[in-house]
Enzyme design. Structure first.
Site, short mmCIF file in Angstrom:
data_model
loop_
_atom_site.label_atom_id
_atom_site.label_comp_id
_atom_site.label_asym_id
_atom_site.label_seq_id
_atom_site.Cartn_x
_atom_site.Cartn_y
_atom_site.Cartn_z
N GLU A 23 -76.95 60.72 82.46
CA GLU A 23 -78.16 59.95 82.20
C GLU A 23 -79.27 60.41 83.14
OE1 GLU A 23 -76.75 55.49 80.77
OE2 GLU A 23 -77.36 55.82 82.83
N LYS A 24 -80.50 60.26 82.70
CA LYS A 24 -81.65 60.46 83.56
C LYS A 24 -81.61 59.45 84.69
CE LYS A 24 -85.87 62.11 84.51
NZ LYS A 24 -86.07 63.51 84.94
N GLU B 63 -76.93 44.41 81.16
CA GLU B 63 -77.66 44.92 82.31
C GLU B 63 -78.66 45.99 81.89
OE1 GLU B 63 -75.29 45.76 85.70
OE2 GLU B 63 -74.38 43.77 85.65
N ASN C 91 -71.31 43.60 80.96
CA ASN C 91 -70.17 43.04 81.67
C ASN C 91 -69.59 41.92 80.82
OD1 ASN C 91 -70.03 44.44 84.30
ND2 ASN C 91 -72.11 43.67 84.51
N GLY D 54 -68.01 49.41 89.97
CA GLY D 54 -68.06 49.29 91.42
C GLY D 54 -68.66 50.48 92.12
N LYS E 69 -68.43 53.13 78.62
CA LYS E 69 -69.89 53.15 78.78
C LYS E 69 -70.55 54.13 77.81
CE LYS E 69 -70.05 51.42 83.51
NZ LYS E 69 -68.69 50.86 83.48
N ILE F 112 -83.41 57.04 86.82
CA ILE F 112 -84.68 56.32 86.77
C ILE F 112 -84.97 55.74 88.15
CG2 ILE F 112 -85.99 54.49 85.63
CD1 ILE F 112 -85.10 56.65 83.69
N ARG G 270 -67.57 39.40 81.13
CA ARG G 270 -66.88 38.39 81.95
C ARG G 270 -67.90 37.49 82.62
NH1 ARG G 270 -68.39 40.45 86.78
NH2 ARG G 270 -68.49 42.72 86.99
N VAL H 130 -70.34 37.25 89.26
CA VAL H 130 -70.36 36.66 90.60
C VAL H 130 -71.62 35.81 90.78
CG1 VAL H 130 -70.43 37.15 93.08
CG2 VAL H 130 -69.02 38.57 91.56
#
Length: 446
Positions: free
Chosen positions: A199-200, A276, A291, A163, A116, A202, A293, A296
């Site tokens: 990270e901030k 995202e 992501n 997760g 990330k 939000i 993949r 869902v």
């Protein structure tokens, strides 16, 4: 197209992939654990092989057994579904070394976007807005310094997280050292990588994701967005498309889509992927993660675009060229909602057992993706997802009414499930307004 595919997964996603393969004339190989000997995906596949004991580490994460079965059965590709090995770069590399196509991006891209911290850097270089923050933290003392610089509240986040694990919220700078140590330890235990960044935080914010499809010839397309702000402990419960957020104007939406496509092009992405974003009521958005993949919640995109994502994922993996596609011809029409039906008690405790009675809703544009049948077993070893109830209507208002009706029809006996929770969400004024945020469940239940 591949002649035979092994599906390295179980439950509803394995059934979903098998059905797509049947329609395409592709033979399927299922794997299963001893706990899943009578599972639906085992029955539906052309071939099925038991590869280990009930725990995931003994079976669905047993890479040696999976690759052995693929080679011995004559499969030329492996579809990982989601969860388990779907974002495991080492497994994807092992598939490639054995001459098997991993249906997903290359292991190099999975490693890049799965880290990330590196993903943030890559997004920034592609001109995609990122949440204010800092790169990898070297110490608890630095965590406090950065918390003061960025301004609380902030999030300490594991670079290999997922997760909801490896994340800690910090309200005061002096709490940052302890949060860093906790996130580091949890991430090291869960992912074997304890590196963290900051990270901030939000809030209030919307969680909006953009579906993309890319081929191996440089073509990248965005397939609309999904609103995923109904979450509990960072786990999604309900998704809808398109997003009903009033601040998401057509101009901002197109900019978000363009950023998602640019990021995919920047890394040379191939296959299905999801970018995202966090989105504010002021109309600003920031990259969160990618992501790499099948998601869902992919069925809501299928309903509003008319595109079968699994089939196109298979075609692209087999080398299909999307040069004849045009972005302007991909239209989002109507409204779709998905409710995740989980095996859990009203107190959110897991539930397991044998299904003694099952009635699933029907009617136009009502879909229940599941591997349940009367007599099937819900073992305690895996994710609690029993199935996904998806509806489609011309308007959001009608889709909400249709989903309420469908949830009222759904009957599952033998385990507890969360239909009442979903009905509560669908009746909540904040949700009905369309302007709800990732803290909706806190307002409802805490």
């Amino acid at each position: 197209m591949f002649e035979k595919i092994l599906i390295a997964n179980r439950g509803e996603v394995a059934v979903r992939i098998i059905r797509a393969c049947k329609e395409m004339g592709v033979k399927t190989v299922a794997i299963y654990s001893t706990a899943d000997a009578t599972a639906l995906h085992v029955t539906l596949a052309d071939e099925a092989y038991c590869i280990g004991g009930p725990r995931a580490s003994e079976s669905y994460l047993n890479t040696n057994a999976i690759i052995t079965v693929a080679l011995e059965s004559g499969a030329s590709a492996i579809h990982p579904g989601y969860g388990f090995l779907s974002e495991n770069a080492s497994f994807a590399r092992e598939c490639r070394e054995h001459g098997l196509v991993f249906i997903g991006p290359s292991p190099e891209i999975m490693e890049l976007m799965g880290d990330k911290d590196q993903a943030r850097r890559t997004a920034r270089s592609a001109g995609v807005p990122i949440v204010p923050g800092c790169d990898l933290l070297e110490s608890s003392a630095q965590a406090e310094e950065e918390a003061r610089r960025i301004g609380c509240p902030v999030l300490v986040k594991a670079r290999a997280g997922g997760g909801g694990r490896g994340i800690r919220k910090v309200l005061k700078p002096e709490d940052a050292p302890a949060a860093f140590e906790q996130a580091h330890a949890e991430a090291q235990s869960a992912f074997g990588d304890g590196e963290c960044y900051m990270e901030k935080f939000i809030s209030p914010a919307h969680h909006i994701e953009v579906q993309i499809l890319a081929d191996g010839h440089g073509n990248v397309f965005s397939l609309g967005e999904r609103e995923c702000s109904v979450q509990r402990r960072n786990q999604k419960l309900l998704e809808e498309s398109p997003s009903p957020c009033p601040a998401l104007t057509s101009e901002i939406r197109e900019h978000m889509f363009e950023c998602a496509r640019n990021l995919a092009k920047k890394v040379g992405y191939e296959g299905l992927g999801t970018i995202e974003f966090l989105f504010s009521d002021a109309g600003e958005f920031w990259f969160m993660e990618m992501n790499t993949r099948l998601q869902v919640e992919h069925p809501v995109t299928e309903f509003v675009t008319g595109i079968d994502l699994v089939k196109w994922q298979l075609r692209v993996a087999a080398g299909a060229d999307l040069s004849n596609w045009k972005q302007e011809n991909i239209n989002v029409v109507g409204h779709a909602i998905e409710c995740r039906i989980n095996a859990e008690t009203p107190d959110f405790l897991p539930s397991a057992g044998d299904i003694t009675m099952l009635h699933t809703p029907n009617g136009p544009w009502v879909r229940f993706d599941s591997a349940l049948y009367v007599g099937s077993s819900v073992p305690p070893y895996y994710d609690s997802l029993l199935g996904k109830l998806i509806v489609y209507s011309p308007t959001r208002e009608e889709a909400i009414r249709k989903m309420r009706s469908a949830l009222g029809e759904l009957v599952i006996e033998g385990v507890s499930y969360n239909a009442d929770l979903q009905l509560d969400i669908l009746s909540n004024p904040e949700f009905l307004s369309g302007n709800y945020h990732t803290n909706l469940m806190e307002h409802l239940y805490e």
